[in-house]
Structures are given as structure tokens and as C-alpha cells.
Write a protein that holds these residues in place. Structure first.
Motif, PDB file in Angstrom:
ATOM      1  N   ALA A 186       0.815  -1.218   0.000  1.00 12.76           N
ATOM      2  CA  ALA A 186       0.000   0.000   0.000  1.00 12.76           C
ATOM      3  C   ALA A 186       0.852   1.273   0.000  1.00 12.76           C
ATOM      4  O   ALA A 186       0.316   2.385  -0.069  1.00 12.76           O
ATOM      5  CB  ALA A 186      -0.955  -0.005   1.194  1.00 12.76           C
ATOM      6  N   TYR A 187       2.183   1.128   0.085  1.00 14.51           N
ATOM      7  CA  TYR A 187       3.082   2.292   0.081  1.00 14.51           C
ATOM      8  C   TYR A 187       4.128   2.244  -1.025  1.00 14.51           C
ATOM      9  O   TYR A 187       4.486   3.287  -1.561  1.00 14.51           O
ATOM     10  CB  TYR A 187       3.800   2.424   1.440  1.00 14.51           C
ATOM     11  N   VAL A 188       4.627   1.046  -1.340  1.00 16.47           N
ATOM     12  CA  VAL A 188       5.794   1.011  -2.223  1.00 16.47           C
ATOM     13  C   VAL A 188       5.517   0.437  -3.608  1.00 16.47           C
ATOM     14  O   VAL A 188       6.435   0.351  -4.426  1.00 16.47           O
ATOM     15  CB  VAL A 188       6.987   0.266  -1.568  1.00 16.47           C
ATOM     16  N   SER A 189       4.281   0.029  -3.881  1.00 15.99           N
ATOM     17  CA  SER A 189       3.968  -0.363  -5.258  1.00 15.99           C
ATOM     18  C   SER A 189       3.977   0.887  -6.131  1.00 15.99           C
ATOM     19  O   SER A 189       3.751   2.007  -5.646  1.00 15.99           O
ATOM     20  CB  SER A 189       2.599  -1.033  -5.322  1.00 15.99           C
ATOM     21  N   GLY A 190       4.225   0.698  -7.415  1.00 17.96           N
ATOM     22  CA  GLY A 190       4.155   1.826  -8.342  1.00 17.96           C
ATOM     23  C   GLY A 190       2.782   2.495  -8.275  1.00 17.96           C
ATOM     24  O   GLY A 190       2.662   3.730  -8.286  1.00 17.96           O
ATOM     25  N   THR A 191       1.750   1.668  -8.189  1.00 15.94           N
ATOM     26  CA  THR A 191       0.383   2.168  -8.076  1.00 15.94           C
ATOM     27  C   THR A 191       0.225   3.093  -6.875  1.00 15.94           C
ATOM     28  O   THR A 191      -0.353   4.181  -6.981  1.00 15.94           O
ATOM     29  CB  THR A 191      -0.585   0.971  -7.905  1.00 15.94           C
ATOM     30  N   SER A 192       0.729   2.669  -5.742  1.00 14.94           N
ATOM     31  CA  SER A 192       0.546   3.453  -4.519  1.00 14.94           C
ATOM     32  C   SER A 192       1.390   4.717  -4.523  1.00 14.94           C
ATOM     33  O   SER A 192       0.951   5.777  -4.051  1.00 14.94           O
ATOM     34  CB  SER A 192       0.890   2.611  -3.290  1.00 14.94           C
ATOM     35  N   ILE A 193       2.602   4.638  -5.075  1.00 15.43           N
ATOM     36  CA  ILE A 193       3.455   5.843  -5.122  1.00 15.43           C
ATOM     37  C   ILE A 193       2.749   6.928  -5.934  1.00 15.43           C
ATOM     38  O   ILE A 193       2.645   8.088  -5.500  1.00 15.43           O
ATOM     39  CB  ILE A 193       4.841   5.503  -5.725  1.00 15.43           C
ATOM     40  N   ALA A 194       2.214   6.546  -7.101  1.00 15.95           N
ATOM     41  CA  ALA A 194       1.502   7.512  -7.944  1.00 15.95           C
ATOM     42  C   ALA A 194       0.237   8.019  -7.244  1.00 15.95           C
ATOM     43  O   ALA A 194      -0.069   9.214  -7.258  1.00 15.95           O
ATOM     44  CB  ALA A 194       1.144   6.856  -9.277  1.00 15.95           C
ATOM     45  N   GLU A 195      -0.454   7.103  -6.601  1.00  9.41           N
ATOM     46  CA  GLU A 195      -1.714   7.445  -5.922  1.00  9.41           C
ATOM     47  C   GLU A 195      -1.468   8.419  -4.767  1.00  9.41           C
ATOM     48  O   GLU A 195      -2.196   9.402  -4.600  1.00  9.41           O
ATOM     49  CB  GLU A 195      -2.320   6.139  -5.393  1.00  9.41           C
ATOM     50  N   ARG A 196      -0.427   8.192  -4.011  1.00 12.27           N
ATOM     51  CA  ARG A 196      -0.132   9.088  -2.891  1.00 12.27           C
ATOM     52  C   ARG A 196       0.287  10.463  -3.394  1.00 12.27           C
ATOM     53  O   ARG A 196      -0.031  11.481  -2.789  1.00 12.27           O
ATOM     54  CB  ARG A 196       0.917   8.468  -1.970  1.00 12.27           C
ATOM     55  N   ALA A 197       0.994  10.504  -4.525  1.00 12.90           N
ATOM     56  CA  ALA A 197       1.351  11.809  -5.101  1.00 12.90           C
ATOM     57  C   ALA A 197       0.102  12.547  -5.572  1.00 12.90           C
ATOM     58  O   ALA A 197      -0.053  13.756  -5.327  1.00 12.90           O
ATOM     59  CB  ALA A 197       2.326  11.613  -6.265  1.00 12.90           C
ATOM     60  N   ARG A 198      -0.811  11.836  -6.214  1.00 13.31           N
ATOM     61  CA  ARG A 198      -2.045  12.480  -6.680  1.00 13.31           C
ATOM     62  C   ARG A 198      -2.873  12.974  -5.506  1.00 13.31           C
ATOM     63  O   ARG A 198      -3.443  14.056  -5.547  1.00 13.31           O
ATOM     64  CB  ARG A 198      -2.862  11.509  -7.544  1.00 13.31           C
ATOM     65  N   GLU A 199      -2.940  12.214  -4.443  1.00 13.96           N
ATOM     66  CA  GLU A 199      -3.667  12.655  -3.244  1.00 13.96           C
ATOM     67  C   GLU A 199      -3.072  13.945  -2.680  1.00 13.96           C
ATOM     68  O   GLU A 199      -3.789  14.842  -2.262  1.00 13.96           O
ATOM     69  CB  GLU A 199      -3.638  11.572  -2.158  1.00 13.96           C
ATOM     70  N   ALA A 200      -1.742  14.009  -2.689  1.00 13.72           N
ATOM     71  CA  ALA A 200      -1.075  15.195  -2.141  1.00 13.72           C
ATOM     72  C   ALA A 200      -1.283  16.408  -3.049  1.00 13.72           C
ATOM     73  O   ALA A 200      -1.328  17.549  -2.580  1.00 13.72           O
ATOM     74  CB  ALA A 200       0.419  14.914  -1.974  1.00 13.72           C
ATOM     75  N   LEU A 201      -1.421  16.155  -4.348  1.00 11.06           N
ATOM     76  CA  LEU A 201      -1.642  17.256  -5.300  1.00 11.06           C
ATOM     77  C   LEU A 201      -3.079  17.753  -5.288  1.00 11.06           C
ATOM     78  O   LEU A 201      -3.350  18.907  -5.639  1.00 11.06           O
ATOM     79  CB  LEU A 201      -1.318  16.785  -6.725  1.00 11.06           C
ATOM     80  N   ASP A 202      -4.011  16.888  -4.910  1.00 13.75           N
ATOM     81  CA  ASP A 202      -5.426  17.223  -4.992  1.00 13.75           C
ATOM     82  C   ASP A 202      -5.829  18.080  -3.797  1.00 13.75           C
ATOM     83  O   ASP A 202      -5.700  17.648  -2.654  1.00 13.75           O
ATOM     84  CB  ASP A 202      -6.250  15.932  -5.020  1.00 13.75           C
ATOM     85  N   PRO A 203      -6.299  19.315  -4.049  1.00 13.39           N
ATOM     86  CA  PRO A 203      -6.570  20.232  -2.941  1.00 13.39           C
ATOM     87  C   PRO A 203      -7.628  19.685  -1.976  1.00 13.39           C
ATOM     88  O   PRO A 203      -7.524  19.889  -0.772  1.00 13.39           O
ATOM     89  CB  PRO A 203      -7.095  21.495  -3.637  1.00 13.39           C
ATOM     90  N   ALA A 204      -8.618  18.975  -2.479  1.00 13.49           N
ATOM     91  CA  ALA A 204      -9.700  18.495  -1.612  1.00 13.49           C
ATOM     92  C   ALA A 204      -9.153  17.503  -0.585  1.00 13.49           C
ATOM     93  O   ALA A 204      -9.377  17.636   0.622  1.00 13.49           O
ATOM     94  CB  ALA A 204     -10.794  17.843  -2.451  1.00 13.49           C
TER      95      ALA A 204
END
Lengths: 331, 331
Positions: A186-204
Motif C-alpha cells: 500500500a506504500y511502495v507499489s508503483g500504483t501506490s506511489i503515484a496514488e499518494r502523489a495524486r492525493e497530495a496534489l489534490d486540494p480536496a
């Protein structure tokens, strides 16, 4: 020159691969295609790839002795049946080894792709000569395998060494792979790395978070953020990417610490697409596990990048077939 | 009746034990004493216990064939040397197997007490007949051992299966055992259970915490809270004790989930003083791991209480000596 080898098939959630591999682990032909939706369509593509891999290897191949198949679990390796791999929706109780054996007229064997990759790195790659080796693939998901006392470790039902589902945070992120919480995956897969970056970018979602503004992140202009972009922007010093990358390293260091404390391997091999970041991933992960894992095992453990690259899946599937069907001295 | 057996010595941070154990695992004599401060004093007590254990076993013992010693790591099992076990301050590079061999005039072998206990439960206790078994002792600290493919697993330097140092919370409590953070031991050891209850009772630390007032806790009248009291008061419904106990179960369930995902054992055996809580601990831990660990291993794994109780230390030390010095058919 003639040689005996095996046909190797690798069934992934996003891509299928086939290759002819000789007894020294050398890949004589290698083909990849995206995984189509639907089990029937995917098997058709897989079989076509397999036939082409045999043809591509050339006329100097007198014999494909067997077929090895790697796929994500859970699976019944002994029976050659995929049970219900989460990355292949709708594939429930598929007797894939039997289907492959019928299609190619050769004995076929199925194994977990993480186990197979561990076997490949141990037999032909970074882990040659080690007695205790752990292999972790950081890819769409996170899989793994372990060689203990010189043997691939299987566990009670053949699904052991699910190293992506070592928990790093008991109250952490939901894990897509297993439905649990806080897994390494949930932290180190490519999927999760991208997902966590998108969450951090999303203002909501960002308002719910804890720290400063990242509206100035260089990642904010990127259409669909990937793990590779996070790694590249972190290397360039973008604060949001650095934060996401550091969390990735923390999680990896924590998971490896648990793994090393439990198994005390000589060597941890890291493979999969996320490791294309190279020493930006391997070096801090190595430092973290050496600092946190118990002595003396933690101090001496080596952490290295996989040697077999994108072909580890087919070499692994081949290694599984060699173990099952080749006796010493027959090749 | 005559029999051949081994003298077993168990070196703990709070107590020392000795016993004479026959080849069937039966304990013929058993003695325990508190561990005095200082290495020399402790070894004197240990040797006196050992001599008394031999004497107590009676005149029908023709031979003590060997001596087995169990102790917490890290240690060099091959050389018989304690390196620097955190529960024995000042014991650095102590060649304890050599000292014991000299004192008793018999071959002696040292092993990690968690490994030894796993071997004892596998050979004589709850795990007889299993191929993949994990043993966890929840005591002053948390130790463990694993039997994989029917063999005690040692790891690269003989210190594998440090199951107490599987991390459950990467940003969690400091771990006294290893200096790391968020280890299983930092939540489920008897020491930690009592410590977390005391922190919750203490108003100063409590103000820093998150939830309601526990000044009415039935534990607040207890002078020095122990893990056993937390268990008992939780069973009686005291809210503070219930909260601490639930956190204990959560941590244990998380750690076991990681262990089961990694090793896929048939059986997890839980021993040590904390397991005196019985089904208030075992049943919810079993439910947690079955719910969270991956299928199919998580669904089929058994979680059971150890069979050998307080004598597991000496039976384990004895089992280690039998493995090393007894050949099949000699006893």
C-alpha cells in the motif's frame, strides 16, 4: 548448436510475456503483449505468444522439454490451478497448467510469480550462491519470494513469502492487493506511489492532510502522475515529490526491517519497475534496514538490485519448470 | 529404570532455570531462581542450579550426556558465545557454552531461547507433526522461533526468527529490545502491556493522550500494574484496561498477520506469561489473523497456546542438545 530448454509464460495483470529459456538461464526469445480483458482472450494471446516464442528461437532448438508458468497468487501450485488472483478479475479456479499442457503438448507447471522470480535471481541472477535470500518485486503490486537454506520456500499451502503483505502501519492505508490495511504494497507499489502523489496534489484531499501547500509542485503540471515521475521530480528536489518518495523509503525500510528480523537473509534483492529509480531507492532502503534491523543480521545483510530486469518473469517461470522436470545431469 | 538425558539451562533476564530432561522430553527435575545482578554471580547461581538438577533427578540416572543452554540473542550459536543480549547488561562476548562444558565436564551447546522453545514445542509440545510452525513467546520481552519444512530455521548467522521485532507501527512506540520503533514487542510484551496501562493511568501523560477520563479505572488503586492485572481488569470490563488490552490484541493480530503472510505456517503457537490470560488473548488474536492474513494460508492457520508452559525453556534447551549431540537410534 542445439540445446534443450523450456517455454516460459508469465501472466501479469497488465502484461503477458513468453520466452524460450535455455538450461543456463539465457533467454533465446522474448515477447510481451498487454493483457486483454477476459480470461479466454488473455489465454488466447498467451498461447499465441508462446507459439511465437518457440518459433522465434529458431530451428536449432530440437526440443522444448516443458512449460513453466508464473502468475500472482493465490494459487494451487501442486494442482496447477489459479484460485482467485486479485490482479486477474474473473479468473477463479482456472486449471492453467492443464490448459497449457494441452495447448503445447508438454508437461507444464504453475508457480507464484514472486516465488519464480526469487528462484530465477537465486539460480541465475543476483543471488547465485546464497543460502538465505529474499526477493521483492516493486511493481503494479508488490510480490516476493524467499530462498531459505538454499531452497525456494513455499509455506504450508505453497503461497508463502507474500512479502508485499507484511504490515508496516497497523492503522495505515487500505491495501488493494489483500483488502487489509497498512501493507508494504500500500506504500511502495508503483500504483501506490503515484496514488499518494495524486492525493497530495489534490486540494480536496489535501485539506484533510497535515502539511503546507504544494500547489507549486512541479508535478502539478503532469497529467497522470506515475511512480517514475515521482522519483524523477524527487531527484530534482520538488518538495511534494520528495515527501512522497521519503514516505516510500520509510515504508520500504520498515518492511525490510521486519523481513530481515524474521528471516535473517544474507541478501535482499529488489526488482520490478519501481527499482528503475536505482540508487535513489536502493541506497536509502539499504541504509534504513541496516540501521533498524537487529544485529548481527541487520549489519551484514546486503540489499541489491535484481540482475534479470524485465525478463525475470520468464526466467523465473523457466526456473520453476527446470526444478520440477529436469533432473540433475539431464541438461 | 535408567535413562539417558540432558541437563538443560535457561538464562533469562529475570530468572534462571535448570532441569534434567529425558529423551522423551519429560522433565525429571526442575529448578528456578531469580537472576542476580552481575555475570559472575548469575553464572554461579546457574551452575549451582544445574548441579542440583542433576542431584534431584536421582540415582537412577546413569548419564547426563550433554548440556543444552538457552538464552536470548544476539548470540553466536556455533561458537557458543553470547554477544550482547539486551536483557543481560554487561554480558558481552561471554563464551557460555565453553564455561558450562568446563563446569560440568560434558559437551555443551548454546542456542537462542526462542529457537529452542520453538524446537521444544515442535518436538514435544503443541507442534508435533507440523512441517511449518511458528512459536512466539510473550514474556518480559517477545521472542520466537520458526520450524520451516520440518527444520528449526536459523537464518544467515543463526539469529533468524526474531519475531518480536516484526514492526506493527512504523511511527510507533520505542522498542526497548532492539532500539527500533513500533515492534510487536513494544506492544505485546508483559512489560509493555503494564507500561501502557500505567501511561494511561498517569494524568500527566494522559493529558497528552487522546481520549476521555480514566480516573475511575479499577486499575488506579493498584500499586504496580502488571500485564496480568490488565488482563483481569479488562475481563471485568474496566474501560481503561479494555482499551489497553484491545490495543494489545490489535498489535498481536497485526504482527501475526505479517508473520503468516511471510511464512504461511500451519500453526502459530503462543507461549510465555502473557498467554496465562488464555482465551481472552488467544481467541481474538486467532480471529484477527484469520480475518486479515491472505488466503488460503490465513484461513487455515491454527493459533494455539503452547503446551509446555513454564518448562518450555528447559525442554527447549534440552531439545537443542539432543539435536546436536544425539544421533538417531542412540537414545
Amino acid at each position: 548448436m542445439t540445446a534443450t530448454g523450456v517455454l516460459a509464460l508469465d501472466i501479469g495483470g497488465t502484461k503477458l510475456a513468453a520466452g524460450l529459456v535455455d538450461a543456463t538461464g539465457r533467454v533465446r526469445s522474448f515477447l510481451v503483449a498487454p493483457t486483454p480483458d477476459g480470461r479466454r482472450a488473455a489465454l488466447d494471446v498467451l498461447f499465441a505468444l508462446g507459439r511465437k516464442a518457440v518459433a522465434d528461437a529458431g530451428a536449432d532448438w530440437p526440443e522444448v522439454a516443458a512449460v513453466g508458468i508464473g502468475c500472482g497468487g493465490p494459487l494451487d501450485a501442486e494442482g496447477g490451478v489459479l484460485l482467485s488472483p486479485p490482479h486477474l478479475p474473473g479468473w477463479v479456479d482456472v486449471p492453467v497448467a492443464g490448459l497449457v499442457a494441452a495447448a503445447f503438448g508438454k508437461p507444464a507447471v504453475l508457480d507464484n510469480d514472486g516465488t519464480a522470480a526469487a528462484e530465477a535471481e537465486h539460480r541465475f541472477g543476483a543471488g547465485v550462491g546464497t543460502a538465505q535470500m529474499v526477493y521483492l518485486t516493486l511493481s503494479t503490486g508488490v510480490g516476493g519470494g524467499a530462498v531459505l537454506n538454499g531452497q525456494v520456500y513455499r509455506g504450508a499451502t505453497g503461497n508463502g513469502a507474500e512479502l508485499g503483505h507484511v504490515v508496516v502501519d497497523w492503522r495505515g492505508r487500505a491495501c488493494r492487493g489483500c483488502g487489509g490495511r497498512g501493507c508494504l504494497e500500500a506504500y511502495v507499489s508503483g500504483t501506490s506511489i503515484a496514488e499518494r502523489a495524486r492525493e497530495a496534489l489534490d486540494p480536496a484531499s489535501f485539506r484533510r492532510g497535515s502539511g503546507g501547500s504544494f500547489s507549486g509542485s512541479s508535478l502539478s503540471g503532469v497529467d497522470a502522475v506515475t511512480a517514475a515521475e515521482v522519483a524523477a521530480h524527487a531527484a530534482a528536489g520538488d518538495p511534494l515529490a520528495v515527501r512522497v518518495w521519503r514516505e516510500t523509503i520509510d515504508a520500504l525500510g520498515t518492511g525490510l526491517t521486519s523481513i530481515v528480523n524474521m528471516l535473517e537473509p544474507e541478501l535482499v534483492v529488489l526488482g520490478g519497475g519501481v527499482t528503475r529509480a536505482g540508487d535513489a531507492l536502493i541506497a536509502p532502503a539499504r541504509a534504513a534496514v541496516r540501521a533498524a534491523a537487529m544485529t548481527p543480521g541487520g549489519r551484514s545483510v546486503r540489499v541489491e538490485r535484481a540482475a534479470l530486469g524485465d525478463q525475470v518473469g520468464v526466467v523465473g517461470a523457466a526456473a520453476v519448470a527446470m526444478r520440477k522436470f529436469f533432473r540433475k545431469g539431464t541438461v
